[in-house]
Design an enzyme around this catalytic site. Structure first.
Site, PDB file in Angstrom:
ATOM      1  N   ASP A  82      67.784 108.418  20.391  1.00  0.00           N
ATOM      2  CA  ASP A  82      67.325 108.980  21.636  1.00  0.00           C
ATOM      3  C   ASP A  82      68.202 108.735  22.776  1.00  0.00           C
ATOM      4  OD1 ASP A  82      65.536 110.281  23.379  1.00  0.00           O
ATOM      5  OD2 ASP A  82      64.616 108.274  24.199  1.00  0.00           O
ATOM      6  N   ASP A 113      67.732  99.423  20.268  1.00  0.00           N
ATOM      7  CA  ASP A 113      68.733  99.020  21.090  1.00  0.00           C
ATOM      8  C   ASP A 113      68.809  97.575  21.798  1.00  0.00           C
ATOM      9  OD1 ASP A 113      66.859  99.592  22.930  1.00  0.00           O
ATOM     10  OD2 ASP A 113      68.092 100.922  23.975  1.00  0.00           O
ATOM     11  N   ALA A 129      56.746 104.855  26.474  1.00  0.00           N
ATOM     12  CA  ALA A 129      55.987 106.065  26.786  1.00  0.00           C
ATOM     13  C   ALA A 129      54.531 106.236  26.085  1.00  0.00           C
ATOM     14  CB  ALA A 129      56.642 107.365  26.886  1.00  0.00           C
ATOM     15  N   HIS A 178      69.072 113.596  22.163  1.00  0.00           N
ATOM     16  CA  HIS A 178      69.478 114.590  23.399  1.00  0.00           C
ATOM     17  C   HIS A 178      70.905 115.214  23.292  1.00  0.00           C
ATOM     18  CE1 HIS A 178      65.183 114.465  24.503  1.00  0.00           C
ATOM     19  NE2 HIS A 178      65.339 113.185  24.509  1.00  0.00           N
TER      20      HIS A 178
END
Length: 379
Positions: free
Chosen positions: A269, A243, A216, A62
Site C-alpha cells: 500500500d 509494517d 478501513a 499506489h
C-alpha cells in the site's frame, strides 16, 4: 541460457540446496549441482549461499520513488517500476484511489498504454475507490466517493484485476452481479462499514478478497464480528500490510493461523514517498507528512505506507513461526493465484517467466531478474 548456482532455492513446499536454476526468459530447468556440468550456459550467477525465490508480486501499491499511479504519466509508471525492483518486486498492480472520474480514467488509460521497460511488470490495475464508504474512507478524498457504478469502469475491465469497494453500498448486489461475469476481475471488500451479515452475503454473491485486512473496515468484536469475522469464517484471500504500524506485530501469527497461510497476501500500500526521504508529499490531492516509519495526513490518519515488500517479508519472518517458503508464498504463490496468473508467474517452475530474486538472511535484495534479464544487482 543462464544459470544461478550456490543458492538455496525456495519452492512452494520446500527449500532446495545443491541445485541449479537454468533459465532464459523462462525457467528451463532445476538440476542437481553434480549434473550441471553437462548443461551448456552462456553466463552464471553465483548466489554465494543466499536464497533464490520467484519474483515478489505487490497487488496493492499506489506509488514509489516520488511518483504515484494517479500522476497518469509514462514517467510515473516507469519510475515506480524501476524503483520497486530494489525491493524484489517483479510484478505489481498500479493502484488508483478516489479522485475525479476524469483523473481515474486518465490513470487507467495511462496504465493501458504505457510500455514499461527496465522495471517491474505492470500486470493490471487495482481499482481502490471511488466505490467505498465515506465512514471508512481512510486517506481517500470523500468528495470523490460514489456508489459502485458498473458503467463507469466497464470499458476498463480488460486491465482491472482487483476492485476494492464497499458491498453495503451496492444495492441488490447489482454491481457484483455484473462485474463477476468478468472472470479476470477480483471483487474485494475494503473501506467498508459492512456488518458480519452483509459481508457474508457479499461473499456468497461473489466477493473473494479483502483489502488491507483490519484497516478501513468494521473490526472483530465478539458480538459484532464485522468484516474480519466474515473473513475468518470463509476461505477467501486477504491483504496484510505487515509494517507493524497498520497491524500490530503481535497479531501476525494468530491472524495468519486463523485465515490460513495459503490465503494471506503481503502488500505494501506504498504511496509516492516509498524509497524516498522524510518530508511532505501528496496523495490524492491531500498533504501527507512522512517520517522514518509512516505516512500520515495532517489529521494523523495513515495515508498508505512507505513499506518495502522485502521488509514485509522480514517482519513476518521475525514475528511468526512460519517457515521461509511459507512466507515467500505470501508474496509469490498466493498473489499469483489470487489474480489468476499462477500459470505464468509466482513460482520457480519449468515454463514460467524467469522472474527471480536473490536475497540474504536479512531479506536484503541482492539481485532482481525479470524475464531472464538482470535489472537490479548489488555490487
Amino acid at each position: 541460457m543462464r544459470a544461478i548456482i550456490n543458492s538455496k532455492i525456495i519452492l512452494e513446499d520446500e527449500v532446495l540446496e545443491d541445485s541449479v536454476i537454468v533459465y532464459n526468459d523462462k525457467i528451463v530447468d532445476i538440476v542437481k549441482s553434480n549434473e550441471f556440468e553437462n548443461v551448456k550456459v552462456d553466463s552464471i550467477i553465483d548466489a554465494k549461499g543466499n536464497y533464490v525465490s520467484a519474483g515478489f508480486i505487490d497487488l496493492h501499491i499506489h506509488g514509489s520513488g516520488g511518483y504515484d499511479t494517479m500522476d497518469a504519466t509514462k514517467e510515473a509508471l516507469n519510475t515506480i517500476s524501476k524503483t520497486i525492483i530494489q525491493n524484489g518486486v517483479t510484478s505489481y498492480l498500479p493502484t488508483t484511489m478516489s479522485m475525479s472520474k476524469s483523473d481515474i480514467k486518465n490513470a487507467l488509460d495511462n496504465i493501458r498504454n504505457t510500455k514499461i521497460t527496465g522495471g517491474a511488470k505492470s500486470v493490471g490495475v487495482h481499482l481502490e475507490g471511488p466505490f467505498i464508504n465515506p465512514k471508512y474512507k481512510g486517506a481517500q478524498n470523500e468528495k470523490y466517493i460514489i456508489n459502485p457504478d458498473y458503467e463507469f469502469i466497464k470499458n476498463y475491465l480488460d486491465i482491472i484485476r482487483i476492485i476494492t469497494f464497499a458491498p453495503e453500498k451496492d444495492e441488490n448486489f447489482e454491481f457484483i452481479n455484473k462485474v463477476k461475469q468478468h472472470k479476470n476481475v477480483v471483487l474485494s471488500m475494503g473501506h467498508t462499514d459492512a456488518t458480519f451479515e452483509q459481508a457474508i452475503e457479499a461473499i456468497q454473491n461473489g466477493v473473494t478478497y479483502v483489502t488491507h485486512a483490519f484497516n478501513a473496515m468494521t473490526g472483530l468484536h465478539h458480538r459484532n464480528p464485522g468484516v474480519i469475522g466474515a473473513l475468518f469464517a470463509n476461505d477467501i484471500y486477504c491483504e496484510l500490510i505487515a509494517d507493524t504500524i497498520h497491524v500490530h506485530k503481535g497479531i501476525f501469527q494468530s491472524f495468519i493461523d486463523m485465515n490460513k497461510k495459503e490465503k494471506v497476501i503481503l502488500i505494501t500500500d506504498s504511496m509516492r514517498a516509498g524509497c524516498m526521504k522524510c518530508g511532505e508529499y501528496e496523495l490524492g490531492g491531500q498533504r501527507v507528512i512522512v517520517d522514518e516509519i509512516s505516512a500520515r495526513l495532517e489529521d494523523n490518519t495513515l495515508a498508505g505506507s512507505i513499506l518495502k515488500l522485502n521488509d514485509a517479508v522480514k517482519n513476518i519472518r521475525d514475528n511468526t513461526k512460519y517457515k521461509i517458503n511459507d512466507i515467500i508464498n505470501m508474496v509469490t504463490v498466493n498473489p499469483a493465484r489470487a489474480i489468476g496468473l499462477y500459470d505464468e508467474i509466482g513460482s520457480i517452475e519449468k515454463g514460467k517467466a524467469a522472474d527471480l530474486v536473490i536475497f540474504d538472511e536479512n531479506i536484503k535484495i541482492l539481485t532482481t531478474i525479470i524475464n531472464g534479464d538482470t535489472l537490479y544487482e548489488v555490487i
